[in-house]
Scaffold this motif. Sequence first.
Motif, PDB file in Angstrom:
ATOM      1  N   VAL A  99      73.574  74.588  21.137  1.00  0.00           N
ATOM      2  CA  VAL A  99      72.244  75.176  21.043  1.00  0.00           C
ATOM      3  C   VAL A  99      71.457  74.400  19.989  1.00  0.00           C
ATOM      4  CG1 VAL A  99      70.917  77.252  20.538  1.00  0.00           C
ATOM      5  CG2 VAL A  99      73.138  77.437  21.681  1.00  0.00           C
ATOM      6  N   PHE A 100      70.312  73.849  20.386  1.00  0.00           N
ATOM      7  CA  PHE A 100      69.458  73.093  19.472  1.00  0.00           C
ATOM      8  C   PHE A 100      68.299  73.976  19.036  1.00  0.00           C
ATOM      9  CE2 PHE A 100      71.654  69.961  21.984  1.00  0.00           C
ATOM     10  CZ  PHE A 100      72.023  69.005  21.046  1.00  0.00           C
ATOM     11  N   THR A 101      68.077  74.065  17.742  1.00  0.00           N
ATOM     12  CA  THR A 101      66.983  74.880  17.229  1.00  0.00           C
ATOM     13  C   THR A 101      66.144  74.072  16.251  1.00  0.00           C
ATOM     14  OG1 THR A 101      68.355  75.757  15.427  1.00  0.00           O
ATOM     15  CG2 THR A 101      68.263  77.032  17.463  1.00  0.00           C
ATOM     16  N   GLY A 102      64.869  74.433  16.194  1.00  0.00           N
ATOM     17  CA  GLY A 102      63.952  73.817  15.249  1.00  0.00           C
ATOM     18  C   GLY A 102      62.925  74.843  14.819  1.00  0.00           C
ATOM     19  N   LEU A 103      61.808  74.375  14.327  1.00  0.00           N
ATOM     20  CA  LEU A 103      60.738  75.274  13.922  1.00  0.00           C
ATOM     21  C   LEU A 103      59.838  75.641  15.090  1.00  0.00           C
ATOM     22  CD1 LEU A 103      59.784  73.609  10.529  1.00  0.00           C
ATOM     23  CD2 LEU A 103      61.270  75.586  10.917  1.00  0.00           C
ATOM     24  N   THR A 134      58.376  69.920   2.990  1.00  0.00           N
ATOM     25  CA  THR A 134      57.642  71.138   2.692  1.00  0.00           C
ATOM     26  C   THR A 134      57.049  71.755   3.951  1.00  0.00           C
ATOM     27  OG1 THR A 134      55.521  70.010   2.347  1.00  0.00           O
ATOM     28  CG2 THR A 134      57.014  70.196   0.443  1.00  0.00           C
ATOM     29  N   ALA A 135      56.608  73.002   3.844  1.00  0.00           N
ATOM     30  CA  ALA A 135      55.998  73.696   4.981  1.00  0.00           C
ATOM     31  C   ALA A 135      54.744  72.967   5.449  1.00  0.00           C
ATOM     32  CB  ALA A 135      55.666  75.133   4.593  1.00  0.00           C
ATOM     33  N   TRP A 136      53.920  72.500   4.520  1.00  0.00           N
ATOM     34  CA  TRP A 136      52.710  71.757   4.884  1.00  0.00           C
ATOM     35  C   TRP A 136      53.059  70.497   5.672  1.00  0.00           C
ATOM     36  CZ3 TRP A 136      47.831  71.260   5.864  1.00  0.00           C
ATOM     37  CH2 TRP A 136      47.145  70.055   5.671  1.00  0.00           C
ATOM     38  N   GLU A 137      54.027  69.728   5.188  1.00  0.00           N
ATOM     39  CA  GLU A 137      54.429  68.502   5.882  1.00  0.00           C
ATOM     40  C   GLU A 137      54.976  68.820   7.269  1.00  0.00           C
ATOM     41  OE1 GLU A 137      55.754  65.891   1.956  1.00  0.00           O
ATOM     42  OE2 GLU A 137      57.192  67.229   2.947  1.00  0.00           O
ATOM     43  N   ALA A 138      55.834  69.830   7.354  1.00  0.00           N
ATOM     44  CA  ALA A 138      56.433  70.194   8.643  1.00  0.00           C
ATOM     45  C   ALA A 138      55.363  70.632   9.632  1.00  0.00           C
ATOM     46  CB  ALA A 138      57.458  71.296   8.449  1.00  0.00           C
ATOM     47  N   ALA A 139      54.410  71.440   9.184  1.00  0.00           N
ATOM     48  CA  ALA A 139      53.374  71.942  10.077  1.00  0.00           C
ATOM     49  C   ALA A 139      52.500  70.810  10.605  1.00  0.00           C
ATOM     50  CB  ALA A 139      52.516  72.981   9.359  1.00  0.00           C
ATOM     51  N   VAL A 140      52.144  69.864   9.748  1.00  0.00           N
ATOM     52  CA  VAL A 140      51.328  68.726  10.191  1.00  0.00           C
ATOM     53  C   VAL A 140      52.089  67.874  11.190  1.00  0.00           C
ATOM     54  CG1 VAL A 140      50.221  66.579   9.456  1.00  0.00           C
ATOM     55  CG2 VAL A 140      49.893  68.658   8.120  1.00  0.00           C
ATOM     56  N   MET A 141      53.357  67.614  10.912  1.00  0.00           N
ATOM     57  CA  MET A 141      54.126  66.726  11.782  1.00  0.00           C
ATOM     58  C   MET A 141      54.424  67.344  13.145  1.00  0.00           C
ATOM     59  SD  MET A 141      56.617  64.605   9.180  1.00  0.00           S
ATOM     60  CE  MET A 141      57.285  66.008   8.288  1.00  0.00           C
ATOM     61  N   LEU A 142      54.240  68.651  13.277  1.00  0.00           N
ATOM     62  CA  LEU A 142      54.424  69.305  14.572  1.00  0.00           C
ATOM     63  C   LEU A 142      53.145  69.302  15.420  1.00  0.00           C
ATOM     64  CD1 LEU A 142      56.648  72.358  13.584  1.00  0.00           C
ATOM     65  CD2 LEU A 142      57.300  70.445  15.055  1.00  0.00           C
ATOM     66  N   ARG A 165      46.409  75.451   2.568  1.00  0.00           N
ATOM     67  CA  ARG A 165      47.523  74.724   3.179  1.00  0.00           C
ATOM     68  C   ARG A 165      48.675  75.665   3.480  1.00  0.00           C
ATOM     69  NH1 ARG A 165      46.847  70.770  -0.888  1.00  0.00           N
ATOM     70  NH2 ARG A 165      48.794  71.431  -1.848  1.00  0.00           N
ATOM     71  N   ALA A 166      49.044  76.484   2.495  1.00  0.00           N
ATOM     72  CA  ALA A 166      50.180  77.389   2.662  1.00  0.00           C
ATOM     73  C   ALA A 166      49.919  78.408   3.766  1.00  0.00           C
ATOM     74  CB  ALA A 166      50.476  78.091   1.339  1.00  0.00           C
ATOM     75  N   ALA A 167      48.706  78.956   3.804  1.00  0.00           N
ATOM     76  CA  ALA A 167      48.380  79.957   4.822  1.00  0.00           C
ATOM     77  C   ALA A 167      48.402  79.344   6.212  1.00  0.00           C
ATOM     78  CB  ALA A 167      47.011  80.568   4.532  1.00  0.00           C
ATOM     79  N   TRP A 168      47.841  78.151   6.343  1.00  0.00           N
ATOM     80  CA  TRP A 168      47.834  77.485   7.655  1.00  0.00           C
ATOM     81  C   TRP A 168      49.256  77.140   8.085  1.00  0.00           C
ATOM     82  CZ3 TRP A 168      49.046  72.298   8.995  1.00  0.00           C
ATOM     83  CH2 TRP A 168      48.761  71.978  10.320  1.00  0.00           C
ATOM     84  N   ALA A 169      50.082  76.644   7.169  1.00  0.00           N
ATOM     85  CA  ALA A 169      51.470  76.301   7.499  1.00  0.00           C
ATOM     86  C   ALA A 169      52.232  77.540   7.952  1.00  0.00           C
ATOM     87  CB  ALA A 169      52.160  75.656   6.293  1.00  0.00           C
ATOM     88  N   ARG A 170      52.032  78.687   7.276  1.00  0.00           N
ATOM     89  CA  ARG A 170      52.702  79.923   7.697  1.00  0.00           C
ATOM     90  C   ARG A 170      52.285  80.314   9.110  1.00  0.00           C
ATOM     91  NH1 ARG A 170      51.607  81.560   2.340  1.00  0.00           N
ATOM     92  NH2 ARG A 170      49.745  82.707   3.032  1.00  0.00           N
ATOM     93  N   SER A 171      51.004  80.141   9.437  1.00  0.00           N
ATOM     94  CA  SER A 171      50.530  80.522  10.770  1.00  0.00           C
ATOM     95  C   SER A 171      51.098  79.604  11.838  1.00  0.00           C
ATOM     96  CB  SER A 171      49.001  80.498  10.809  1.00  0.00           C
ATOM     97  OG  SER A 171      48.498  79.164  10.738  1.00  0.00           O
ATOM     98  N   VAL A 172      51.307  78.335  11.511  1.00  0.00           N
ATOM     99  CA  VAL A 172      51.857  77.372  12.473  1.00  0.00           C
ATOM    100  C   VAL A 172      53.356  77.576  12.659  1.00  0.00           C
ATOM    101  CG1 VAL A 172      52.342  74.918  12.870  1.00  0.00           C
ATOM    102  CG2 VAL A 172      50.074  75.630  12.079  1.00  0.00           C
ATOM    103  N   ARG A 231      58.776  80.572   4.424  1.00  0.00           N
ATOM    104  CA  ARG A 231      59.590  79.664   3.630  1.00  0.00           C
ATOM    105  C   ARG A 231      58.765  78.467   3.185  1.00  0.00           C
ATOM    106  NH1 ARG A 231      63.150  80.443   7.785  1.00  0.00           N
ATOM    107  NH2 ARG A 231      62.970  78.283   8.472  1.00  0.00           N
ATOM    108  N   ARG A 232      58.870  78.123   1.933  1.00  0.00           N
ATOM    109  CA  ARG A 232      58.172  76.943   1.424  1.00  0.00           C
ATOM    110  C   ARG A 232      58.819  75.670   1.944  1.00  0.00           C
ATOM    111  NH1 ARG A 232      58.627  80.675  -2.670  1.00  0.00           N
ATOM    112  NH2 ARG A 232      56.684  81.324  -3.692  1.00  0.00           N
ATOM    113  N   MET A 233      60.137  75.725   2.137  1.00  0.00           N
ATOM    114  CA  MET A 233      60.917  74.576   2.617  1.00  0.00           C
ATOM    115  C   MET A 233      61.545  74.984   3.954  1.00  0.00           C
ATOM    116  SD  MET A 233      60.129  72.912  -0.028  1.00  0.00           S
ATOM    117  CE  MET A 233      61.011  71.385   0.246  1.00  0.00           C
ATOM    118  N   PRO A 234      60.823  74.858   5.051  1.00  0.00           N
ATOM    119  CA  PRO A 234      61.199  75.542   6.292  1.00  0.00           C
ATOM    120  C   PRO A 234      62.441  75.013   6.990  1.00  0.00           C
ATOM    121  CG  PRO A 234      59.298  74.128   6.652  1.00  0.00           C
ATOM    122  CD  PRO A 234      59.530  74.141   5.171  1.00  0.00           C
ATOM    123  N   TYR A 235      62.847  73.769   6.696  1.00  0.00           N
ATOM    124  CA  TYR A 235      64.055  73.247   7.337  1.00  0.00           C
ATOM    125  C   TYR A 235      65.319  73.554   6.530  1.00  0.00           C
ATOM    126  CZ  TYR A 235      61.410  70.712  10.896  1.00  0.00           C
ATOM    127  OH  TYR A 235      60.597  70.380  11.970  1.00  0.00           O
TER     128      TYR A 235
END
Length: 375
Positions: A45-49, A90-98, A118-125, A130-134
């Motif tokens: 099973v492969f999982t991501g964000l 970080t959550a910001w980096e992860a959200a942008v890269m998605l 940035r933090a609010a937008w990353a949480r919505s995405v 989590r600040r460090m989502p991975y």
Amino acid sequence: MTSATHQAVSANGRRLILFGAFDRHNFGDLLLARCAAAGGRDEVVFTGLAARDLRAVDGFRTEALADAIATFGSEEADFVHVGGELLTTTAWEAAVMLQQTVDTSRFVALHDRNAEARAAWARSVLGTARRMPYVVARDELPAGWRTHFCAVGGVALDALTTAERNEVIGALRSASTLDVRDRSTLDALRRAGLTPGLRPDPATSTPKLLGATIRQRGHNRTITALRTRMRSWIAVQLAAAWGDDATLDCVALLLNSAAAARDAGIVLFRAGLAPWHDDLDTLRRLADRLGARYPLVIFDSPRVLDICALLASASAYVGTSLHGWIVANAFGIPSRCLVRSPSDKAARYTDTWCEVPRQWRMPDDEPLFPQQISG
């Protein structure tokens, strides 16, 4: 999800759930997923964000973590963080890269100057606070799940905010197993009171795990066309962040010298199509500077195993991609990582595992491939 996937369990009767950045196109992350899947089980099973299907580029169909918890939460499972620089994304980096690449500039312009936005937008995405989502702690998962960290990296741990760093350390303390891939991360975690193991990146086993498939790809139309055009080639990759004019001028001089010394052509390729990775325009501008002294091709296949075949068949590799270096080196190809400083993740990794330095810092007067660099 297929019925076959529902039957995927680890050898000890626990379901095997792999977690990582398999939800976007990056050569290293998708290759790590392939290496993990080649460990002897037909299905995992492969999982991501985010839920994504990257099978067209030799990735996998990935479930969002929340969906995997809903499906398998009643079972016992081993939840494995699969390699890469997961500890400092970080959550910001992860959200942008998605995001889609065309949307990146708009989102950065809207949120980059405001930390709260940035933090609010990353949480919505991402659907997580989590600040460090991975990095997922055991207590955030179902009761029957255990967490594992497999050869992860975190060379920038000391540069995180206190809250970010505490979140990472807390999650690592609850893990059943913890291995890191470089001495810099090892030392940082030891200072935090942890006792991680040290092991090389799983992609070092690419020839053993995926060699037969890569050899088959080496005979496909794309690689065969390269062999028809040039007897040998230097495989070259360059991140978009290296795309300023002065850097491209320097890299072009460097490559022309290396091509002349090796009597080889040059093949430019991208190791990541996700935002903040590689950019086709950067390669085109580099190609313009290289001129027509030697055969030159921009390799446009995004498929992970095609890139592996390109590297395995090359006479040399040079680039900013650490996993480009790891794969080429694993196949015995003379290789150099381009780095900007000794603190870059590629520099820290190669310094950990190589007696002779395998990175090349710019500017530098030494040859790209000194006589002692043979593999």
